[in-house]
Design a protein around this motif. Structure first.
Motif, PDB file in Angstrom:
ATOM      1  N   LEU A 293       0.825  -1.208   0.000  1.00 41.57           N
ATOM      2  CA  LEU A 293       0.000   0.000   0.000  1.00 41.57           C
ATOM      3  C   LEU A 293       0.859   1.259   0.000  1.00 41.57           C
ATOM      4  CD1 LEU A 293      -2.784  -1.147   2.485  1.00 41.57           C
ATOM      5  CD2 LEU A 293      -3.081  -0.679   0.044  1.00 41.57           C
ATOM      6  N   ASN A 294       1.999   1.224   0.685  1.00 42.47           N
ATOM      7  CA  ASN A 294       2.898   2.381   0.670  1.00 42.47           C
ATOM      8  C   ASN A 294       3.461   2.624  -0.721  1.00 42.47           C
ATOM      9  OD1 ASN A 294       2.605   2.990   3.398  1.00 42.47           O
ATOM     10  ND2 ASN A 294       4.310   1.671   4.029  1.00 42.47           N
ATOM     11  N   ILE A 295       3.835   1.551  -1.410  1.00 44.44           N
ATOM     12  CA  ILE A 295       4.326   1.690  -2.783  1.00 44.44           C
ATOM     13  C   ILE A 295       3.224   2.243  -3.687  1.00 44.44           C
ATOM     14  CG2 ILE A 295       5.160   0.450  -4.814  1.00 44.44           C
ATOM     15  CD1 ILE A 295       7.275   0.657  -2.728  1.00 44.44           C
ATOM     16  N   LEU A 296       2.026   1.701  -3.538  1.00 48.77           N
ATOM     17  CA  LEU A 296       0.897   2.189  -4.327  1.00 48.77           C
ATOM     18  C   LEU A 296       0.663   3.674  -4.098  1.00 48.77           C
ATOM     19  CD1 LEU A 296      -1.684  -0.719  -3.942  1.00 48.77           C
ATOM     20  CD2 LEU A 296      -0.882   0.214  -6.111  1.00 48.77           C
ATOM     21  N   SER A 297       0.648   4.068  -2.835  1.00 45.13           N
ATOM     22  CA  SER A 297       0.430   5.483  -2.505  1.00 45.13           C
ATOM     23  C   SER A 297       1.495   6.357  -3.149  1.00 45.13           C
ATOM     24  CB  SER A 297       0.440   5.669  -0.987  1.00 45.13           C
ATOM     25  OG  SER A 297       0.303   7.034  -0.649  1.00 45.13           O
ATOM     26  N   ASP A 298       2.759   5.940  -3.073  1.00 47.42           N
ATOM     27  CA  ASP A 298       3.848   6.731  -3.652  1.00 47.42           C
ATOM     28  C   ASP A 298       3.710   6.843  -5.169  1.00 47.42           C
ATOM     29  OD1 ASP A 298       4.911   7.036  -1.149  1.00 47.42           O
ATOM     30  OD2 ASP A 298       6.442   5.471  -1.385  1.00 47.42           O
ATOM     31  N   LYS A 299       3.444   5.722  -5.838  1.00 48.05           N
ATOM     32  CA  LYS A 299       3.359   5.734  -7.294  1.00 48.05           C
ATOM     33  C   LYS A 299       2.130   6.509  -7.773  1.00 48.05           C
ATOM     34  CE  LYS A 299       7.115   3.547  -7.881  1.00 48.05           C
ATOM     35  NZ  LYS A 299       8.288   4.299  -8.389  1.00 48.05           N
ATOM     36  N   PHE A 300       1.035   6.375  -7.044  1.00 45.57           N
ATOM     37  CA  PHE A 300      -0.160   7.140  -7.404  1.00 45.57           C
ATOM     38  C   PHE A 300       0.122   8.636  -7.283  1.00 45.57           C
ATOM     39  CE2 PHE A 300      -4.017   4.078  -6.919  1.00 45.57           C
ATOM     40  CZ  PHE A 300      -3.346   3.123  -7.665  1.00 45.57           C
ATOM     41  N   LYS A 301       0.715   9.045  -6.161  1.00 39.12           N
ATOM     42  CA  LYS A 301       0.940  10.470  -5.918  1.00 39.12           C
ATOM     43  C   LYS A 301       1.990  11.053  -6.862  1.00 39.12           C
ATOM     44  CE  LYS A 301      -0.614  10.309  -1.119  1.00 39.12           C
ATOM     45  NZ  LYS A 301      -0.227  10.310   0.315  1.00 39.12           N
TER      46      LYS A 301
END
Length: 311
Positions: A293-301
């Protein structure tokens, strides 16, 4: 046109109660999810593999088209009797889970087993069958194999062909074959099972399927990213898939879809967003989910996400 002698022969094979040429049955089996309509000339419910063999041998001799059918939920027309002939309806008798082998992580099923019912049966044993077509509540595994169905979990786990290990099937002349093996590695001979997958019943009628299972992940979490436009959402998908993690699913909605869903279901979706991505991750440890989820959040942002929400 099927004359009465053909109908009587088919009835002699499967029994009077399993062969119909009345208008009600012909209409009931004339369509699929495409909403196209082509009436068959008879509807036949084979009781076992021997019935299937006898029906195909007879129809092959007399040049009668045979269309195998499961739940009729496909969108490609594979279950439509475009040239007349008979519907071979598999849902009445071919609907049993024959074996769930927990030791070897495989299962044997008949083609009329509903996808969702099979998933629930294996999950009770701590196992997992990933292919989850949108029609899983009613589509049959035979239809899934014949159409090579996928589903939202395909991003991480693949589609139906990735889980078919072996098939029993009846050829047009009535011969019964077994293709594939109940082993992970099978390199002997031609990949006949692979040819039958996605053939839409044109090559043979499937009577038994051996499927690979995996261990069910213990945990899962869902999240949503809100984006100002479609382009930024698509860039986020590409960058996420290249980041070293693979979400179970990644569902995209544009603004029109967001507003339609919100109008109908009132889920609190951001109706002014250009697009949203709804995603899911899974694993056996909370730390694994948090990392993904942290990776997802970073890539999304990094790609313009203006709001990232974890369910």
């Amino acid at each position: 046109m099927l004359d009465k002698s053909h109908i009587q022969t088919l009835k002699s094979i499967v029994g009077e109660e399993n062969c119909y040429d009345d208008k009600a049955h012909l209409v009931a089996y004339c369509y699929d999810a495409t909403r196209e309509r082509y009436e068959p000339e008879a509807v036949v419910f084979p009781r076992n593999e021997a019935d299937v063999s006898a029906i195909l041998a007879y129809c092959n001799t007399h040049k009668i088209p045979v269309i195998p059918r499961g739940a009729g939920s496909g969108f490609t027309g594979g279950a439509l009797p475009v040239n007349g002939g008979i519907i071979l309806a598999m849902e009445r008798y071919f609907n049993r889970i024959l074996e769930i082998d927990e030791k070897n992580l495989v299962a044997r099923v008949q083609p009329g087993v509903v996808n969702k019912a099979f998933q629930e049966a294996v999950e009770k044993k701590g196992l997992f069958y990933p292919p989850d077509p949108a029609s899983q509540e009613y589509s049959t595994l035979g239809g899934n194999v014949s159409e090579n169905a996928g589903g939202m979990r395909a991003a991480k786990y693949g589609i139906t062909k990735d889980y078919v290990m072996a098939l029993r099937a009846v050829l047009p002349n009535g011969d019964v074959i077994r293709a594939g093996k109940k082993t992970i590695k099978d390199v002997a001979g031609f990949n006949v099972a692979g040819i039958l997958i996605a053939s839409e019943g044109n090559l043979a009628v499937i009577t038994e399927i051996t499927l690979k299972l995996i261990a069910k992940p213990r945990l899962s979490r869902s999240a949503m990213g809100v984006f100002p436009n479609i382009e930024s959402a698509m860039n986020a998908v590409y960058k996420t898939m290249a980041s070293g993690i693979t979400p179970v699913a990644m569902e995209f909605l544009d603004n029109l879809s967001i507003r339609a869903v919100e109008e109908r279901f009132h889920k609190g979706l951001p109706i002014d967003a250009g697009a949203i991505l709804i995603t899911q991750v899974d694993g056996d440890l909370t730390e694994q989910l948090d990392f993904q989820l942290n990776i997802l959040s970073d890539k999304f942002k990094e790609n313009g996400c203006i709001d990232f929400r974890i369910a």
